[in-house]
Structures are given as structure tokens and as C-alpha cells.
Write a protein that holds these residues in place. Sequence first.
Motif: not given
Lengths: 115, 113
Positions: B46-47, B55-57, B59, B61-62, B64-65
Amino acid sequence: GNSVTQMEGPVTLSEEAFLTINCTYTATGYPSLFWYVQYPGEGLQLLLKATKADDKGSNKGFEATYRKETTSFHLEKGSVQVSDSAVYFCALGNAGGTSYGKLTFGQGTILTVHP
Amino acid sequence: NAGVTQTPKFQVLKTGQSMTLQCAQDMNHNSMYWYRQDPGMGLRLIYYSASEGTTDKGEVPNGYNVSRLNKREFSLRLESAAPSQTSVYFCASRDQGKGYEQYFGPGTRLTVT
């Protein structure tokens, strides 16, 4: 991009049978290869690893050999026990580009061992 | 050492609710990761946080944070939960100086109704 393909499951064996779970991969560069095991209700545990071609990883009676020529890392055990019942994941890790050590996982293979 | 710990272990949310999944590691690892596990799909990233402050995205990530609060802690937030986010979530950590193996927490089983 990187990908890992595992043999379809589930796999059902009798105790003391021989186990093979096939794993093949596609990757750029020279990845490290891993087998993780997940027991029911738990997180993933590292089972074994190999970091370069022809390396053999081993642990708890399980073995896997890094075969670059066939891009494979098949998991084997000579005599399975009921306690080996779990989900097994093949994974690769590659430093190429900006992957930052991410792991790419196969879909997992469910193993059930009957007494 | 506790290794990687996650809270909560189980959670049920209604669609539209928000929540934060907590993760902490006591191994002094630089990198931390959040995955989701769905049947037949293995684990998907996810992240990730390569090091404290970044932090990076991954596969998927939509929706979520994340926040890398300090070197030990890496949280995952669902701002408006959807049924498609029903999954088991795993946090993992890695020591950049010692290869690519990651160490996983016990997971959080999330159901969104």
C-alpha cells in the motif's frame, strides 16, 4: 516489472510425504529470493532465503535453491508434518531502481497435512 | 524484543467511517511497509517509508494515507472506509543494511460493512 508465480493450491498431503511448491519469478537485475510461512491467525515469518544464483536456503527441514537459468526457487521438504500446515509465500526483493527494498509476493499456496 | 506490533487486531467499520491502524517496531529498522492481504492475491504493498521522514506510494495506495511518526512508528489511515478495503493489513520493517528480508507484525483484520 517484477513478478512471482507460485503453483496453484491448495496442496493436501499425508504426514511424511514429500513436498514441492513451485515458484518462478521475473525480475530485472539480481533479486534476493525468499520463502515466508504464515500459520493460521498469524503474520508472515521468514522461512528461508537465498541472495545469489545457486545459493541454497534451508531451515526446519525445508530447502530451496536459487536457479537463475530457470528463474525458479522451488520449496521442498522430504517429510512433512501436521505442524507444517500453513500458507507458503514465495517473494523476491530487488534493489534495482527506486524499489527501496520492496518485496514482490506470489499469491500463496495453502498446505494441509493430514495425520 | 517485541519485534513488530500492530493495533488493533480486529476492527469492524461502517462505510464512510475513518480509522488509523498503528504499527511500531523495536528493531531500529530504517524502512517500514504496509501491505494488504486478500484471498488468492498474495500481499500487495500500500505504502512504504524508506527512512524516517519519507513515505511513498506502493501498488494500491488509493483510499489510504500514512504517517511515519518517528523511526519506530508507521501508521495507516483510512479516511472514509469502503467495503473494498475489507482485508487483513500487515505492517513490516526492514534493516536497509542487512539485505531485503522484512519482518512482519501479526496483522489487523478489518471488516467494512
